[in-house]
Design a protein around this motif. Structure first.
Motif, PDB file in Angstrom:
ATOM      1  N   ARG A  15      -7.992   6.552  10.861  1.00 23.41           N
ATOM      2  CA  ARG A  15      -8.494   5.223  10.517  1.00 23.41           C
ATOM      3  C   ARG A  15      -7.464   4.126  10.746  1.00 23.41           C
ATOM      4  NH1 ARG A  15     -10.774   6.152   4.724  1.00 23.41           N
ATOM      5  NH2 ARG A  15     -11.002   3.908   4.863  1.00 23.41           N
ATOM      6  N   LEU A  62       0.877  -1.170   0.000  1.00 17.69           N
ATOM      7  CA  LEU A  62       0.000   0.000   0.000  1.00 17.69           C
ATOM      8  C   LEU A  62       0.915   1.220   0.000  1.00 17.69           C
ATOM      9  CD1 LEU A  62      -3.028   0.711   0.164  1.00 17.69           C
ATOM     10  CD2 LEU A  62      -2.787   0.800   2.636  1.00 17.69           C
ATOM     11  N   PRO A  63       0.761   2.121  -0.953  1.00 13.07           N
ATOM     12  CA  PRO A  63       1.657   3.272  -1.032  1.00 13.07           C
ATOM     13  C   PRO A  63       1.694   4.082   0.260  1.00 13.07           C
ATOM     14  CG  PRO A  63       0.311   3.126  -3.011  1.00 13.07           C
ATOM     15  CD  PRO A  63      -0.243   2.126  -2.026  1.00 13.07           C
ATOM     16  N   LEU A 120      -7.921   0.102   9.850  1.00 13.35           N
ATOM     17  CA  LEU A 120      -7.019  -0.523   8.896  1.00 13.35           C
ATOM     18  C   LEU A 120      -6.355  -1.761   9.485  1.00 13.35           C
ATOM     19  CD1 LEU A 120      -5.451  -0.513   6.206  1.00 13.35           C
ATOM     20  CD2 LEU A 120      -3.849   1.092   7.265  1.00 13.35           C
ATOM     21  N   GLU A 158      -6.597  10.608   8.839  1.00  8.92           N
ATOM     22  CA  GLU A 158      -8.054  10.511   8.981  1.00  8.92           C
ATOM     23  C   GLU A 158      -8.467   9.754  10.242  1.00  8.92           C
ATOM     24  OE1 GLU A 158      -9.347   8.666   5.364  1.00  8.92           O
ATOM     25  OE2 GLU A 158      -9.120  10.513   4.192  1.00  8.92           O
ATOM     26  N   ASP A 178       1.793   7.198   0.752  1.00  7.93           N
ATOM     27  CA  ASP A 178       0.862   8.333   0.761  1.00  7.93           C
ATOM     28  C   ASP A 178      -0.536   7.914   1.211  1.00  7.93           C
ATOM     29  OD1 ASP A 178       2.917   9.933  -0.144  1.00  7.93           O
ATOM     30  OD2 ASP A 178       2.277   9.855  -2.240  1.00  7.93           O
ATOM     31  N   GLU A 179      -0.966   6.722   0.792  1.00  6.85           N
ATOM     32  CA  GLU A 179      -2.286   6.226   1.189  1.00  6.85           C
ATOM     33  C   GLU A 179      -2.314   5.864   2.668  1.00  6.85           C
ATOM     34  OE1 GLU A 179      -4.281   3.397  -1.356  1.00  6.85           O
ATOM     35  OE2 GLU A 179      -3.142   4.145  -3.080  1.00  6.85           O
ATOM     36  N   VAL A 180      -1.247   5.235   3.146  1.00  2.00           N
ATOM     37  CA  VAL A 180      -1.167   4.896   4.569  1.00  2.00           C
ATOM     38  C   VAL A 180      -1.167   6.173   5.399  1.00  2.00           C
ATOM     39  CG1 VAL A 180       0.205   3.771   6.377  1.00  2.00           C
ATOM     40  CG2 VAL A 180       0.044   2.729   4.099  1.00  2.00           C
ATOM     41  N   ASP A 181      -0.420   7.180   4.948  1.00  2.00           N
ATOM     42  CA  ASP A 181      -0.370   8.464   5.652  1.00  2.00           C
ATOM     43  C   ASP A 181      -1.756   9.109   5.698  1.00  2.00           C
ATOM     44  OD1 ASP A 181       1.132  10.547   6.986  1.00  2.00           O
ATOM     45  OD2 ASP A 181       0.808  11.745   5.169  1.00  2.00           O
ATOM     46  N   MET A 182      -2.486   9.066   4.603  1.00  2.00           N
ATOM     47  CA  MET A 182      -3.836   9.631   4.569  1.00  2.00           C
ATOM     48  C   MET A 182      -4.746   8.920   5.577  1.00  2.00           C
ATOM     49  SD  MET A 182      -6.538   9.838   1.410  1.00  2.00           S
ATOM     50  CE  MET A 182      -6.749   8.066   1.424  1.00  2.00           C
ATOM     51  N   LEU A 183      -4.669   7.602   5.640  1.00  2.00           N
ATOM     52  CA  LEU A 183      -5.488   6.849   6.591  1.00  2.00           C
ATOM     53  C   LEU A 183      -5.135   7.215   8.028  1.00  2.00           C
ATOM     54  CD1 LEU A 183      -5.435   3.403   4.776  1.00  2.00           C
ATOM     55  CD2 LEU A 183      -7.408   4.915   5.039  1.00  2.00           C
TER      56      LEU A 183
END
Length: 109
Positions: A96, A83-84, A100, A94, A86-91
């Motif tokens: 989440r 999982l990139p 996750l 948020e 950037d996506e982990v950072d966004m989660l």
């Protein structure tokens, strides 16, 4: 894989000149983790040392240690969920993180 964690930081450590043989990490819940290697088994450190964080790490064993909250021993089997960062950072931003981790644990069960 029994253990799932989100690593938000990894810092290389060298006990031998010119070679990274340990990583000190921080998990998303603020715990410290030491990823160790030994002369005959450096694959985990080599695999993790150039990864972008945050990343999701699966590990089949962890141990207690005096220098961190826990350690990943050299002989542990580790895997990174693709999982990139950037996506982990966004989660994480948020809030989440726990959702996750729970979803990943449920898929592994």
């Amino acid at each position: 894989m029994q253990h799932v964690m989100i690593l938000t930081r990894l810092t290389p450590q060298s006990t031998r000149l010119g070679r990274v043989d340990e990583l000190i990490g921080v998990t998303s819940d603020g715990r410290s983790v030491l990823v160790r290697s030994e002369p005959a088994q450096r694959v985990n450190v080599a695999q993790l040392q150039h990864q972008r964080t945050p990343l999701i790490l699966l590990c089949d064993q962890i141990q207690d240690t005096a220098v961190a909250d826990f350690q990943v021993p050299p002989q542990a089997l580790v895997s990174i969920i693709p999982l990139p960062a950037d996506e982990v950072d966004m989660l994480l931003r948020e809030g989440r993180e726990q959702l996750l981790l729970d979803e990943i644990r449920a898929q592994l069960a």
